[in-house]
Design a protein around this motif. Structure first.
Motif, PDB file in Angstrom:
ATOM      1  N   ILE A  56       0.851  -1.200   0.068  1.00 35.54           N
ATOM      2  CA  ILE A  56       0.091  -0.082   0.033  1.00 35.54           C
ATOM      3  C   ILE A  56       0.931   1.133  -0.008  1.00 35.54           C
ATOM      4  N   ARG A  57       1.037   1.894  -0.785  1.00 33.96           N
ATOM      5  CA  ARG A  57       1.563   3.195  -1.148  1.00 33.96           C
ATOM      6  C   ARG A  57       1.010   4.385   0.052  1.00 33.96           C
ATOM      7  N   ARG A  58      -0.091   4.417   0.175  1.00 35.97           N
ATOM      8  CA  ARG A  58      -0.640   5.252   1.209  1.00 35.97           C
ATOM      9  C   ARG A  58      -2.142   5.091   1.276  1.00 35.97           C
ATOM     10  N   ILE A  59      -2.868   5.647   2.080  1.00 32.79           N
ATOM     11  CA  ILE A  59      -4.429   5.554   2.124  1.00 32.79           C
ATOM     12  C   ILE A  59      -4.839   7.002   2.103  1.00 32.79           C
ATOM     13  N   GLY A  60      -5.594   7.356   1.529  1.00 30.55           N
ATOM     14  CA  GLY A  60      -6.214   8.691   1.536  1.00 30.55           C
ATOM     15  C   GLY A  60      -7.141   8.954   0.268  1.00 30.55           C
ATOM     16  N   ALA A  61      -7.117  10.322   0.038  1.00 28.84           N
ATOM     17  CA  ALA A  61      -7.908  11.018  -0.827  1.00 28.84           C
ATOM     18  C   ALA A  61      -7.305  10.996  -2.227  1.00 28.84           C
ATOM     19  N   VAL A  62      -8.075  10.778  -3.308  1.00 25.39           N
ATOM     20  CA  VAL A  62      -7.195  10.920  -4.723  1.00 25.39           C
ATOM     21  C   VAL A  62      -8.303  12.095  -5.323  1.00 25.39           C
ATOM     22  N   PRO A  63      -7.498  13.246  -5.506  1.00 29.75           N
ATOM     23  CA  PRO A  63      -8.375  14.325  -5.908  1.00 29.75           C
ATOM     24  C   PRO A  63      -8.513  14.093  -7.551  1.00 29.75           C
TER      25      PRO A  63
ATOM     26  N   ALA B  12     -14.239  26.161   2.348  1.00 31.03           N
ATOM     27  CA  ALA B  12     -12.791  25.856   2.700  1.00 31.03           C
ATOM     28  C   ALA B  12     -12.747  24.626   3.618  1.00 31.03           C
ATOM     29  N   THR B  13     -13.563  24.063   4.287  1.00 29.81           N
ATOM     30  CA  THR B  13     -13.570  22.795   4.958  1.00 29.81           C
ATOM     31  C   THR B  13     -13.232  21.536   4.102  1.00 29.81           C
ATOM     32  N   ASP B  14     -13.973  21.598   2.920  1.00 30.14           N
ATOM     33  CA  ASP B  14     -13.441  20.727   1.824  1.00 30.14           C
ATOM     34  C   ASP B  14     -12.278  20.717   1.306  1.00 30.14           C
ATOM     35  N   ARG B  15     -11.642  22.014   1.191  1.00 29.27           N
ATOM     36  CA  ARG B  15     -10.286  22.145   0.957  1.00 29.27           C
ATOM     37  C   ARG B  15      -9.271  21.557   1.851  1.00 29.27           C
ATOM     38  N   GLN B  16      -9.534  21.909   2.941  1.00 32.72           N
ATOM     39  CA  GLN B  16      -8.710  21.512   4.125  1.00 32.72           C
ATOM     40  C   GLN B  16      -8.733  19.992   4.129  1.00 32.72           C
ATOM     41  N   ILE B  17      -9.797  19.420   4.200  1.00 37.16           N
ATOM     42  CA  ILE B  17      -9.988  18.023   4.114  1.00 37.16           C
ATOM     43  C   ILE B  17      -9.016  17.149   2.980  1.00 37.16           C
ATOM     44  N   ILE B  18      -9.399  17.688   1.728  1.00 33.56           N
ATOM     45  CA  ILE B  18      -8.625  17.078   0.528  1.00 33.56           C
ATOM     46  C   ILE B  18      -7.110  17.375   1.001  1.00 33.56           C
ATOM     47  N   ASN B  19      -6.545  18.438   1.205  1.00 27.65           N
ATOM     48  CA  ASN B  19      -5.124  18.845   1.300  1.00 27.65           C
ATOM     49  C   ASN B  19      -4.684  18.044   2.543  1.00 27.65           C
ATOM     50  N   GLU B  38      -8.012  16.052  14.150  1.00 29.55           N
ATOM     51  CA  GLU B  38      -6.743  16.807  13.657  1.00 29.55           C
ATOM     52  C   GLU B  38      -7.317  17.839  12.671  1.00 29.55           C
ATOM     53  N   LEU B  39      -8.448  17.653  12.205  1.00 25.79           N
ATOM     54  CA  LEU B  39      -9.084  18.804  11.311  1.00 25.79           C
ATOM     55  C   LEU B  39      -9.886  19.907  12.201  1.00 25.79           C
ATOM     56  N   GLY B  40     -10.489  19.302  13.222  1.00 28.36           N
ATOM     57  CA  GLY B  40     -11.096  20.123  13.933  1.00 28.36           C
ATOM     58  C   GLY B  40     -12.736  19.815  13.619  1.00 28.36           C
ATOM     59  N   LEU B  41     -12.893  18.599  13.109  1.00 28.72           N
ATOM     60  CA  LEU B  41     -14.152  18.267  12.535  1.00 28.72           C
ATOM     61  C   LEU B  41     -14.769  17.281  13.516  1.00 28.72           C
ATOM     62  N   GLN B  42     -16.135  16.971  13.609  1.00 29.00           N
ATOM     63  CA  GLN B  42     -16.816  15.838  14.104  1.00 29.00           C
ATOM     64  C   GLN B  42     -16.431  14.612  13.042  1.00 29.00           C
ATOM     65  N   LEU B  46     -16.879  14.522   8.969  1.00 31.43           N
ATOM     66  CA  LEU B  46     -15.852  14.190   7.939  1.00 31.43           C
ATOM     67  C   LEU B  46     -16.533  13.041   6.875  1.00 31.43           C
ATOM     68  N   ILE B  47     -17.089  11.985   7.565  1.00 34.97           N
ATOM     69  CA  ILE B  47     -17.582  10.986   6.681  1.00 34.97           C
ATOM     70  C   ILE B  47     -18.609  11.256   5.744  1.00 34.97           C
ATOM     71  N   GLU B  48     -19.269  12.286   6.187  1.00 33.54           N
ATOM     72  CA  GLU B  48     -20.480  12.951   5.064  1.00 33.54           C
ATOM     73  C   GLU B  48     -19.963  13.762   4.159  1.00 33.54           C
ATOM     74  N   ARG B  49     -18.692  14.648   4.662  1.00 30.12           N
ATOM     75  CA  ARG B  49     -18.213  15.310   3.532  1.00 30.12           C
ATOM     76  C   ARG B  49     -17.365  14.628   2.545  1.00 30.12           C
ATOM     77  N   LEU B  50     -16.569  13.413   2.957  1.00 33.93           N
ATOM     78  CA  LEU B  50     -15.969  12.579   1.886  1.00 33.93           C
ATOM     79  C   LEU B  50     -16.796  12.028   0.900  1.00 33.93           C
ATOM     80  N   GLN B  51     -17.980  11.550   1.564  1.00 34.12           N
ATOM     81  CA  GLN B  51     -19.097  10.853   0.420  1.00 34.12           C
ATOM     82  C   GLN B  51     -19.541  12.029  -0.354  1.00 34.12           C
ATOM     83  N   ALA B  52     -19.787  13.054   0.005  1.00 37.94           N
ATOM     84  CA  ALA B  52     -20.401  14.222  -0.957  1.00 37.94           C
ATOM     85  C   ALA B  52     -19.281  14.643  -1.878  1.00 37.94           C
TER      86      ALA B  52
END
Lengths: 163, 156
Positions: A56-63, B12-19, B38-42, B46-52
Motif C-alpha cells: 500500500i503506497r498510502r491511504i487517503g484521498a485521490v483528488p 474551505a473545509t472541503d479544501r482542508q480535508i482534501i489537502n 486533527e481537522l477540528g471536525l466531528q 468528515l464521513i459525510e463530506r468525504l461521501q459528498a
C-alpha cells in the motif's frame, strides 16, 4: 523493479474489498473484515504490514485534478544524455511542483524522450512556466523537450485485481 | 468518466480535508475520528463530506492506493498514435481491459496514454499484444527504468 512482497489469499481478499475505496463508516476496517470473514484487528494488522512493506503506497484521498480546476495537467518529456540521466532525474524529482519523474525507454525515431516529469497547474501557462524551470535545470545535457497536455481523462480507476 | 465543464466549487473545509487527507489516513479502529480531530471536525461530518466529495467527482477515490509491482504484478505506461477518426473506437476497446488503470487523451501525435497494472509481470506483454490485435494499432511500451519521486499533492 521493486521486489515483490509476499501476500496471501487473505491479503488479496482485503485488496479486493478495498480497491474501490475504504468504506465510509465509523469502523471501516471492521466493515472490511466482515466482507473478508476476519476480525477488524486482523484487517488492521494485515493492512499495517502492507503499508510498511510498500504494497500500500498510502491511504487517503485521490483528488480529481481536472474537476478541481487543475486543467493544466502536463506531462513534460525530455531528451537528456543517457550518461547524465540519473543525476538529472534526481534533480527534477526534487522540484516541489513535480509529482512524478521517471526514466523510460526511447522509441526512435518517433519518440526521442527518456525523462518524464508530471507537472500540474491551473492552466497551461502555469505548466509552461514550470516546464521552463525544468528546461533551465537540465541545462546543456538536454537536447529538447515537449509538454503533452492532457485533453481528457478517458479512464481513472486505479489498480484492479481481476481474479 | 465525464469531465465537468466547470470546476467543482469547494468550501474551505472541503479544501482542508482534501489537502490533509492526500497523505495518509491512519489504520486503526476509528480512523475517521482520528483524522476529524486533527481537522477540528466531528467524525460524522468528515464521513459525510468525504461521501459528498466522491459523489460530486471532486475525489476520484478514497482509500488505499496499492503498488502493483510490490504485489508481484506488472506496471507500465503505454502510448498510441491514433488518427482522430478512429480515436473513440480505440478508446472503447482500450478502456474495456480491466488492466487499464488510467487513460488520458493528450495533445500530441502520441495522443493516447494509458497505465497498465497487472497481477503478473507476464500479463503486461500479453495485454499490450491483445490491445494491438483488438485495435489494429501499434502500442508503444514505455516501462519505467527508474522512478525518482512520487508525491502527488495538490494544494487547493
Amino acid at each position: 523493479m521493486s521486489s515483490p512482497a509476499p501476500i496471501d489469499d487473505i491479503d488479496r481478499a482485503i485488496i479486493r474489498a478495498t480497491q474501490d475505496g475504504l468504506p465510509l463508516v465509523r469502523a471501516p476496517y471492521a466493515a472490511v473484515g466482515e466482507v473478508v470473514g476476519i476480525s477488524a484487528d486482523e484487517v488492521v494488522t494485515r493492512m499495517t504490514r502492507m503499508l510498511e512493506s510498500g504494497v500500500i503506497r498510502r491511504i487517503g484521498a485521490v483528488p480529481n485534478h481536472y474537476a478541481l480546476g487543475f486543467r493544466g495537467n502536463g506531462m513534460t518529456v525530455w531528451d537528456v544524455d543517457d550518461a547524465h540521466a540519473l543525476d538529472l532525474g534526481r534533480l527534477v524529482g526534487e522540484l516541489d511542483f513535480v509529482s512524478h519523474a521517471y526514466l523510460r525507454p526511447r522509441h526512435l525515431p518517433g519518440w526521442p524522450y527518456n525523462l518524464f516529469a508530471m507537472a500540474h497547474g491551473r492552466d497551461r501557462a502555469e505548466v509552461e512556466a514550470k516546464a521552463d524551470t525544468i528546461r533551465t535545470l537540465l541545462g546543456p545535457h538536454c537536447r529538447g523537450g515537449e509538454i503533452l497536455f492532457s485533453t481528457r481523462i478517458l479512464k481513472k480507476t486505479g489498480l484492479r485485481l481481476v481474479a | 468518466m465525464t469531465n465537468p465543464a466547470r470546476s467543482i466549487d469547494l468550501d474551505a473545509t472541503d479544501r482542508q480535508i482534501i489537502n490533509a487527507l492526500q497523505g495518509g489516513l491512519p489504520i486503526c479502529e476509528h480512523p475517521y475520528a482520528v483524522a476529524a480531530t486533527e481537522l477540528g471536525l466531528q467524525e460524522d461530518e468528515l464521513i459525510e463530506r468525504l461521501q459528498a466529495l466522491l459523489e460530486s467527482g471532486a475525489l476520484s477515490r478514497f482509500g488505499p492506493m496499492y503498488h502493483a509491482e510490490r504485489l508481484g504484478g506488472g506496471l507500465t505506461l503505454a502510448a498510441m498514435q491514433l488518427p482522430d477518426d478512429d480515436f473513440e473506437r480505440v478508446n472503447a476497446i482500450v478502456n474495456s481491459f480491466p488492466e487499464v488503470a488510467h487513460n488520458y487523451a493528450r495533445d500530441h501525435d502520441f495522443n493516447m496514454w494509458f497505465v497498465l497494472a497487472t497481477e503478473t509481470p507476464e500479463r503486461i506483454g500479453e495485454t499490450l499484444a491483445e490491445i494491438e490485435a483488438a485495435t489494429g494499432h501499434k502500442v508503444y511500451d514505455m516501462p519505467k527504468s527508474q522512478e525518482f519521486y512520487i508525491g502527488l499533492r495538490l494544494e487547493l
